[in-house]
Scaffold this motif. Structure first.
Motif, PDB file in Angstrom:
ATOM      1  N   SER A 150      10.485  -2.409  -7.415  1.00  0.00           N
ATOM      2  CA  SER A 150       9.440  -1.735  -7.719  1.00  0.00           C
ATOM      3  C   SER A 150       7.923  -2.155  -7.904  1.00  0.00           C
ATOM      4  O   SER A 150       6.905  -1.817  -7.697  1.00  0.00           O
ATOM      5  CB  SER A 150       9.707  -0.773  -9.353  1.00  0.00           C
ATOM      6  OG  SER A 150      10.726  -0.145  -9.125  1.00  0.00           O
ATOM      7  N   ILE A 151       7.946  -3.547  -8.641  1.00  0.00           N
ATOM      8  CA  ILE A 151       6.958  -4.450  -8.747  1.00  0.00           C
ATOM      9  C   ILE A 151       6.424  -4.767  -7.225  1.00  0.00           C
ATOM     10  O   ILE A 151       5.116  -4.661  -7.107  1.00  0.00           O
ATOM     11  CB  ILE A 151       7.189  -5.917  -9.375  1.00  0.00           C
ATOM     12  CG1 ILE A 151       7.667  -5.395 -10.850  1.00  0.00           C
ATOM     13  CG2 ILE A 151       6.093  -6.698  -9.301  1.00  0.00           C
ATOM     14  CD1 ILE A 151       7.859  -6.609 -11.778  1.00  0.00           C
ATOM     15  N   ARG A 152       7.340  -5.016  -6.456  1.00  0.00           N
ATOM     16  CA  ARG A 152       6.786  -5.427  -5.040  1.00  0.00           C
ATOM     17  C   ARG A 152       6.205  -4.129  -4.395  1.00  0.00           C
ATOM     18  O   ARG A 152       5.078  -4.329  -3.839  1.00  0.00           O
ATOM     19  CB  ARG A 152       8.070  -5.717  -4.243  1.00  0.00           C
ATOM     20  CG  ARG A 152       7.898  -5.959  -2.651  1.00  0.00           C
ATOM     21  CD  ARG A 152       9.302  -6.207  -1.955  1.00  0.00           C
ATOM     22  NE  ARG A 152       8.990  -6.607  -0.480  1.00  0.00           N
ATOM     23  CZ  ARG A 152       8.536  -7.792  -0.159  1.00  0.00           C
ATOM     24  NH1 ARG A 152       8.686  -8.649  -0.815  1.00  0.00           N
ATOM     25  NH2 ARG A 152       8.540  -7.587   1.121  1.00  0.00           N
ATOM     26  N   LEU A 156       2.243  -4.129  -3.574  1.00  0.00           N
ATOM     27  CA  LEU A 156       1.593  -4.050  -1.820  1.00  0.00           C
ATOM     28  C   LEU A 156       1.028  -2.487  -1.648  1.00  0.00           C
ATOM     29  O   LEU A 156       0.000  -2.644  -1.109  1.00  0.00           O
ATOM     30  CB  LEU A 156       3.028  -3.753  -1.023  1.00  0.00           C
ATOM     31  CG  LEU A 156       3.732  -5.201  -0.878  1.00  0.00           C
ATOM     32  CD1 LEU A 156       5.108  -5.095  -0.117  1.00  0.00           C
ATOM     33  CD2 LEU A 156       2.771  -6.131  -0.084  1.00  0.00           C
ATOM     34  N   GLU A 157       1.278  -1.554  -2.334  1.00  0.00           N
ATOM     35  CA  GLU A 157       0.489  -0.240  -2.176  1.00  0.00           C
ATOM     36  C   GLU A 157      -1.039  -0.429  -2.882  1.00  0.00           C
ATOM     37  O   GLU A 157      -2.000   0.093  -2.317  1.00  0.00           O
ATOM     38  CB  GLU A 157       1.345   0.830  -3.040  1.00  0.00           C
ATOM     39  CG  GLU A 157       2.471   1.577  -2.260  1.00  0.00           C
ATOM     40  CD  GLU A 157       2.075   1.848  -1.100  1.00  0.00           C
ATOM     41  OE1 GLU A 157       1.105   2.819  -0.932  1.00  0.00           O
ATOM     42  OE2 GLU A 157       2.476   1.451   0.038  1.00  0.00           O
ATOM     43  N   GLY A 158      -1.032  -1.286  -4.010  1.00  0.00           N
ATOM     44  CA  GLY A 158      -2.356  -1.421  -4.570  1.00  0.00           C
ATOM     45  C   GLY A 158      -3.043  -2.376  -3.631  1.00  0.00           C
ATOM     46  O   GLY A 158      -4.280  -1.981  -3.614  1.00  0.00           O
ATOM     47  N   VAL A 159      -2.601  -3.264  -2.728  1.00  0.00           N
ATOM     48  CA  VAL A 159      -3.236  -3.888  -2.013  1.00  0.00           C
ATOM     49  C   VAL A 159      -3.851  -3.087  -0.817  1.00  0.00           C
ATOM     50  O   VAL A 159      -4.851  -3.243  -0.559  1.00  0.00           O
ATOM     51  CB  VAL A 159      -2.620  -4.892  -1.214  1.00  0.00           C
ATOM     52  CG1 VAL A 159      -2.809  -5.666   0.251  1.00  0.00           C
ATOM     53  CG2 VAL A 159      -2.014  -6.207  -2.156  1.00  0.00           C
ATOM     54  N   ARG A 160      -3.155  -2.009  -0.466  1.00  0.00           N
ATOM     55  CA  ARG A 160      -3.402  -1.360   0.785  1.00  0.00           C
ATOM     56  C   ARG A 160      -4.753  -0.338  -0.050  1.00  0.00           C
ATOM     57  O   ARG A 160      -5.579  -0.192   1.065  1.00  0.00           O
ATOM     58  CB  ARG A 160      -2.431  -0.510   1.327  1.00  0.00           C
ATOM     59  CG  ARG A 160      -1.314  -1.293   2.149  1.00  0.00           C
ATOM     60  CD  ARG A 160      -0.321  -0.452   2.646  1.00  0.00           C
ATOM     61  NE  ARG A 160       0.677  -1.609   3.116  1.00  0.00           N
ATOM     62  CZ  ARG A 160       1.702  -1.711   2.755  1.00  0.00           C
ATOM     63  NH1 ARG A 160       2.028  -1.420   1.502  1.00  0.00           N
ATOM     64  NH2 ARG A 160       2.552  -2.609   3.332  1.00  0.00           N
ATOM     65  N   LEU A 161      -4.458   0.146  -0.980  1.00  0.00           N
ATOM     66  CA  LEU A 161      -5.416   1.192  -1.436  1.00  0.00           C
ATOM     67  C   LEU A 161      -6.971   0.608  -1.886  1.00  0.00           C
ATOM     68  O   LEU A 161      -7.828   1.001  -1.766  1.00  0.00           O
ATOM     69  CB  LEU A 161      -4.675   2.051  -2.706  1.00  0.00           C
ATOM     70  CG  LEU A 161      -3.762   2.806  -2.318  1.00  0.00           C
ATOM     71  CD1 LEU A 161      -3.084   3.549  -3.362  1.00  0.00           C
ATOM     72  CD2 LEU A 161      -4.179   4.083  -1.129  1.00  0.00           C
TER      73      LEU A 161
END
Length: 355
Positions: A150-152, A156-161
């Motif tokens: 979940s942390i991963r 990664l979603e935070g990076v993209r957004l």
């Protein structure tokens, strides 16, 4: 959800819905006859079956609705996990300088202190031993595999957004000194990522924060925390030194644990080495992390961001750029402050700054 999976869910739900309608009709048709016979046991069984069928129908309808909901479009190609470069350590250790130089390099971008390490690491670090051993606790050891994934995904979603202009093949430098308590969790979740462990003499770090936190200085004027507004460096200097030494150890110990356990590409950088031989240290960092670089570009970048090129009116006491003079804590700290810091950070001094 992939398109083919959406279609599969939709078809299954439609077929099940039709089947349940037929099944429910048969059940309802049986009920009057059963009622007439007053067969309560059979009626209770059929009503139970009816309730279960209704519940299953509602679940499948929710699943069908979710499958039909528009999914967010892909914001950008994003960055590959192996191209994320974390900077862990502590504040006032040269992390801003380091990330600024790296941001100048080709195919590099920066994410400035997302605090994701503090989000997970602070919560995990402050948990009681009993909590960590329990699967009831969201970050408990029995469910570690699940929440690590979940942390991963969260990162990664935070990076993209948060970085929609990133392109495949680019490097993302994440400056995260104040989130270093969570460094072990982040590197466990993203083992292919690269990391820089940046360390500075704790006595100089505390002296730098004390200077910035005094009334009228740069840090005091922009912080809302009571520690700064109460001007503790002026009114309670020993207590403030103890407070900052404790924060230093919280950050550095987390960064060091991550560095020691990380099996991927990593680099240890002392601020003092970065200052005395900036170009040589930067070359070593890029070589160790196995990031290709153009030496001429790196040389220009180092020169551009050298201490001598910072305007004089931006340097000095009370300013963000203060001294860049290792060992100046001897003049900045009182003997009692120095004793407090050295006692609390003895393990770091012994390992990285032996007498």
């Amino acid at each position: 959800m992939p398109v083919y999976k959406q279609h599969t869910v939709i078809e299954i739900a439609r077929n099940l819905k039709a089947f349940l309608r037929l099944d429910l009709g048969l059940i309802r048709g049986d009920l009057p006859d059963l009622a007439g016979k007053r067969n309560q046991a059979s009626e209770a069984l059929l009503r139970s079956k009816l309730d279960a069928a209704h519940a299953e129908l509602r679940r499948k309808e929710r699943e069908l609705k979710a499958a039909r909901m528009p999914r967010p479009e892909k914001i950008a190609d994003g960055v590959e996990p192996e191209n994320i470069v974390w900077i862990f350590g502590t504040g006032r250790s040269g992390s801003t300088w380091l990330r600024t130089m790296m941001s100048e390099m080709k195919d590099h971008a920066v994410w400035e202190e997302p605090m994701v390490g503090l989000l997970f690491g602070g919560f995990h670090r402050n948990a009681q031993e009993g909590q960590l051993a329990s699967k009831k606790f969201i970050l408990g050891e029995p469910t570690r595999v699940g929440w690590t994934i979940s942390i991963r995904n969260f990162v990664l979603e935070g990076v993209r957004l948060a970085n929609p202009s990133l392109k495949s093949g680019e490097y993302l430098v994440i400056k995260e000194p104040n989130g270093s308590a969570g460094a072990p969790l982040l590197m466990e979740a993203l083992p292919e990522s690269r990391m820089i462990f940046l360390v500075r003499d704790p006595r100089d770090v505390v002296a730098s924060v004390i200077d910035g936190a005094r009334k009228g200085s740069w840090l005091n004027s922009r912080k809302d925390d009571w520690v700064w507004k109460a001007t503790m460096p002026d009114t309670q200097p020993e207590r403030f030194a103890e407070h900052r030494a404790g924060m230093y150890m919280g950050h550095i110990s987390g960064a060091k644990r991550a560095y020691d356990t990380h099996k991927g590409r990593k680099a240890l950088v002392r601020y003092e080495d970065l200052l005395s031989d900036t170009l040589g240290t930067m070359r070593r960092v890029y070589t160790t992390l196995e990031i290709p670089f153009d030496d001429e570009e790196l040389t220009r970048t180092v020169e551009k961001h050298s201490w001598s090129n910072i305007p004089e009116d931006q340097k000095g006491e009370g300013k963000f750029y203060r001294k860049a003079a290792p060992g100046s804590w001897k003049d900045d700290l009182t003997p009692e402050q120095a004793r407090i810091v050295e006692t609390m950070t003895a393990s770091v001094i012994e390992e990285f700054y032996p007498a």
